[in-house]
Design an enzyme around this catalytic site. Sequence first.
Site, short mmCIF file in Angstrom:
data_model
loop_
_atom_site.label_atom_id
_atom_site.label_comp_id
_atom_site.label_asym_id
_atom_site.label_seq_id
_atom_site.Cartn_x
_atom_site.Cartn_y
_atom_site.Cartn_z
N SER A 152 -5.19 5.79 8.16
CA SER A 152 -4.14 6.44 7.63
C SER A 152 -3.28 7.31 8.77
CB SER A 152 -4.36 7.47 6.57
OG SER A 152 -5.36 8.26 6.87
N HIS A 201 -2.31 0.23 5.24
CA HIS A 201 -2.66 1.52 4.62
C HIS A 201 -2.17 1.71 3.17
CE1 HIS A 201 -1.86 6.11 4.42
NE2 HIS A 201 -3.19 6.01 4.09
N GLU A 255 1.49 0.61 3.28
CA GLU A 255 2.26 0.54 4.58
C GLU A 255 1.56 -0.39 5.37
OE1 GLU A 255 3.53 5.12 6.02
OE2 GLU A 255 1.45 4.99 5.70
N ASN A 314 1.58 9.92 5.76
CA ASN A 314 0.76 11.30 6.15
C ASN A 314 1.60 12.07 7.35
OD1 ASN A 314 -1.70 11.04 4.67
ND2 ASN A 314 -2.14 9.41 5.65
#
Length: 297
Positions: free
Chosen positions: A119, A140, A152, A190
Amino acid sequence: MIKNVVVIGAGTMGNGIAHTFAQSGFSVHLVDVSQDALDKGLKTITTNLDRIIAKGNLTEEKKSETLGNIKTFTDLKSAVAEADLVVEAATENQDLKLKIFGQMDEFAPANCILSTNTSSISITKIAAATKRADKVIGMHFMNPVPIMKLVEIIKGYSTSAETFDAIYEMSKNLGKVPVEVNDYPGFVANRILMPMINESIETLYNGVAGVEEIDTVMKLGMAHPMGPLQLADFIGLDVCLAILNVMYDGFKNPKYAPNPLLVNMVMAGKLGVKSGEGFYDYSESKKAEKVAKMFAK
């Protein structure tokens, strides 16, 4: 063409990824260091399939087919011998991931794509642990994997167009919505989410408001389905801390520095749902207390 998929790690993300691939008809090898972890992972997958059946969105036949598509391994070399794609979903620890990728590179077929569910950690750095940097990519997934649509897709510095295209198209075949992302700390999800969680902890740390009050403001005021502190508990406070540290180290920007309260909670073993306590109490006694209140009404 990708048919045989290996998932490394049977934890929350790993078993969700294995579930998703298996339900989509892929042959899946699920790998972990212990059979106990694998058994727990399969139990979770079975429970989640039963939930889907209860909602009328899956048949018993499809459940059996999905579980039949999964085989478990504690030996990485055997698991990846015929792999077309490996998805690493181990703990968010850079040294561990580099070690795993070195082993995958050694044991997997030359044409196998190596992906990571990291992540935040650099895909370029992970790829450097292999001799096939062009075939290394980030995938991800979001938690819970069988439900959340987003993936992702992160290109490292040397990721080839062929590798990217194969993973992008395959993600769509999984019923996901792939989004192309470049390789910078925290990627997109994130890089935006963790500073919000960190600022929520800062707000608590400074005594502006309590845990439930902060979460209520974000749920009712910003239409978030879950408050940031509760979300942090579900992600795992140790994972939040690891991601913030990666971004802080990568950008050298103090806005990514983890709040001292988060650091102390992780040191104290208060990791959220996984440990039974974080910003909220998830212990069995609290669960029993909630049930008692329900019956008292």
